[in-house]
Design an enzyme around this catalytic site. Sequence first.
Site, short mmCIF file in Angstrom:
data_model
loop_
_atom_site.label_atom_id
_atom_site.label_comp_id
_atom_site.label_asym_id
_atom_site.label_seq_id
_atom_site.Cartn_x
_atom_site.Cartn_y
_atom_site.Cartn_z
N LEU A 9 5.69 0.52 -10.67
CA LEU A 9 4.29 0.39 -11.12
C LEU A 9 3.46 1.55 -10.59
O LEU A 9 3.43 1.80 -9.40
CB LEU A 9 3.69 -0.93 -10.64
N GLY A 12 -2.20 1.85 -11.66
CA GLY A 12 -3.48 1.52 -11.00
C GLY A 12 -4.30 2.76 -10.70
O GLY A 12 -3.81 3.89 -10.73
N ARG A 16 -9.57 4.07 -3.80
CA ARG A 16 -9.92 4.43 -2.42
C ARG A 16 -9.40 5.81 -1.99
O ARG A 16 -9.79 6.32 -0.95
CB ARG A 16 -9.40 3.36 -1.45
N GLY A 80 -3.63 -6.07 -14.38
CA GLY A 80 -2.96 -6.71 -13.25
C GLY A 80 -1.47 -6.40 -13.22
O GLY A 80 -0.90 -5.89 -14.19
N SER A 412 6.71 58.43 9.34
CA SER A 412 5.57 57.51 9.36
C SER A 412 4.46 57.92 8.39
O SER A 412 4.29 59.10 8.09
CB SER A 412 4.98 57.46 10.77
C1 UD1 Z 1 -0.16 -6.53 -4.60
C2 UD1 Z 1 0.27 -7.98 -4.64
C3 UD1 Z 1 0.17 -8.59 -3.25
C4 UD1 Z 1 0.99 -7.78 -2.27
C5 UD1 Z 1 0.59 -6.32 -2.32
C6 UD1 Z 1 1.54 -5.47 -1.49
C7 UD1 Z 1 -0.43 -8.69 -6.85
C8 UD1 Z 1 -1.41 -9.49 -7.64
N1 UD1 Z 1 -0.59 -8.69 -5.55
O1 UD1 Z 1 -1.54 -6.53 -4.25
O2 UD1 Z 1 0.66 -9.93 -3.26
O3 UD1 Z 1 0.83 -8.28 -0.95
O4 UD1 Z 1 0.64 -5.81 -3.67
O5 UD1 Z 1 1.08 -4.15 -1.40
O6 UD1 Z 1 0.50 -8.16 -7.41
N2 UD1 Z 1 -0.75 -1.75 -10.84
C9 UD1 Z 1 -0.54 -1.43 -12.16
N3 UD1 Z 1 -1.28 -2.03 -13.12
C10 UD1 Z 1 -2.23 -2.94 -12.80
C11 UD1 Z 1 -2.45 -3.25 -11.45
C12 UD1 Z 1 -1.69 -2.64 -10.49
O7 UD1 Z 1 0.34 -0.61 -12.48
O8 UD1 Z 1 -2.85 -3.44 -13.73
C13 UD1 Z 1 0.09 -1.09 -9.82
C14 UD1 Z 1 -0.69 -0.24 -8.85
O9 UD1 Z 1 -0.79 1.09 -9.31
C15 UD1 Z 1 0.16 -0.35 -7.59
C16 UD1 Z 1 0.79 -1.73 -7.72
O10 UD1 Z 1 0.71 -2.09 -9.07
O11 UD1 Z 1 1.20 0.61 -7.60
C17 UD1 Z 1 0.13 -2.78 -6.83
O12 UD1 Z 1 -1.19 -2.93 -7.26
P1 UD1 Z 1 -2.38 -3.15 -6.24
O13 UD1 Z 1 -3.65 -3.23 -6.99
O14 UD1 Z 1 -2.30 -2.16 -5.15
O15 UD1 Z 1 -2.02 -4.60 -5.71
P2 UD1 Z 1 -2.51 -5.25 -4.37
O16 UD1 Z 1 -3.87 -5.75 -4.55
O17 UD1 Z 1 -2.26 -4.33 -3.25
#
Ligand code: UD1
Length: 463
Positions: A9, A12, A16, A80, A412
Amino acid sequence: MPDTHVVILAAGKGTRMKSAGPKVLHHAAGVSLIEHVFRAADALRPSTTVVVVGHLSDRVTGALSTRLGLRFALQEPQLGTGHALLQAEPHLAGKSGTVVLLSGDVPLLRSATLQALVEVHRTRGAAATVLTARVDRPEGYGRIVRDDTQGGQGRIAAIVEDKDATPAQRGIDEINSGIYAFALEPLFAALRSIGTANAQGEYYLPDLVRIFRERGLVVETVSLDDPREILGVNSRRELADVTAILKARRNEALMAAGVTLVDPDSAWIGPDVTVGADTVIHPNVYLEGRTRIGAGCEIHAGVRIVDSAIDDGAVVNNFCVIRESHVGPGAQIGPFAHIRPQSDVGEGAHVGNFTELKKTTLGKGSKANHLSYLGDATIGEKVNIGAGTITCNYDGTHKHQTVIEDGAFIGSDSQLVAPVRVGKGAYVAAGSSIVEDVPPGALGIARGKQVNKTGWVGKKKKQ
Ligand code: UD1
Ligand code: CA
């Protein structure tokens, strides 16, 4: 392993990071965050690897275009993690086996951990296996809720996100790493049944745990010994933290293999760099790209070497930059030398202070010890390049070659106006501007003739 599919994945936003670029392309200890993840996943020998992209997807797909066999799924908009995985379905249609789900921003993950995850997942016949860890500060992570058997320490029942957790659940110190193995067969139908009735209004991938348990399927956990392995990068602070850990890991391995690091904290040695035994690396050295350092070399403080080969016993003195070049055995470079791409310094040759080489071959035993620019030059063996020698290789439009044959001596402060050749054993007088070839064994002298005006100073003072 047979029939293993990896989904990473990376859709996102990484808000930050406060970056104009995609988070997963930021570098940690020499390669991008997502490259670290690929390397960990490679050990699974996946038959399919899908990267889910969304935010700045063109930048991510562009940067990864050289990785063969990679598939991309576009998630737009990003609703998500559950919705993200669903986008990979077309790439996995008609396949069977295990899906390993990873995040592109978790660079410390080890291959052995993933192999153990898949091993447990397969032997238990699980629908899902979650990689978990116990941490001192679980805030922000999803918590692992276990059922009432074994005094509340029974089987995993659900994962509750921090924002949805009750105060009691917030006290749980076992967290979801966001890394899972799934059986492919029940996966996508279950994903489609996930809703968005939660604090963030998102499709939560971890809801699969509850769904599978309700359907009576097996859900397992694998717990990490070192929770640092699943550290994700969400900010520049965390980028620096994981970089420091990657560096320490790399440097431990090098020291175990017989390399002396005078100050391991300040030795920056990329993952694809090799260093031979008994080489000594001083503080603040950067070895990058595909650099190969031989055995018994000495690399002094403040040196940066990129994509270069340094042979056994060579010494690189302080504050040199060497790129895409080769340095032969026992050669000495610097201090303060700049070796630019496609240069080749021969065995035992010396390149001294404030000397720059570009597309230049300096033969075995030759010396250019002080203040020179040698560009587009082929220099033979046992040549002496005097202080301040310049190859004038550029006429404002084109670059031209200089050839200096074996045993020649360049006095030189000479300029060699290319194209030009200095023959075998020839001499060039100091201060010459050489515009024509100097035949072998000849002396080339090309400078204003000296005139001494006797008594001139006395006469001047009387005036
Ligand atoms: C997620 C988990 C959480 C876990 C944590 C570990 C969920 C809902 N929660 O939370 O239980 O403890 O990771 O780090 O999964 N991403 C997408 N598309 C989206 C949303 C996210 O590709 O629509 C990707 C982000 O780029 C990232 C990963 O998924 O690589 C995790 O997403 P992030 O938003 O960081 O999840 P957390 O809130 O950290
Ligand atoms: Ca995260």
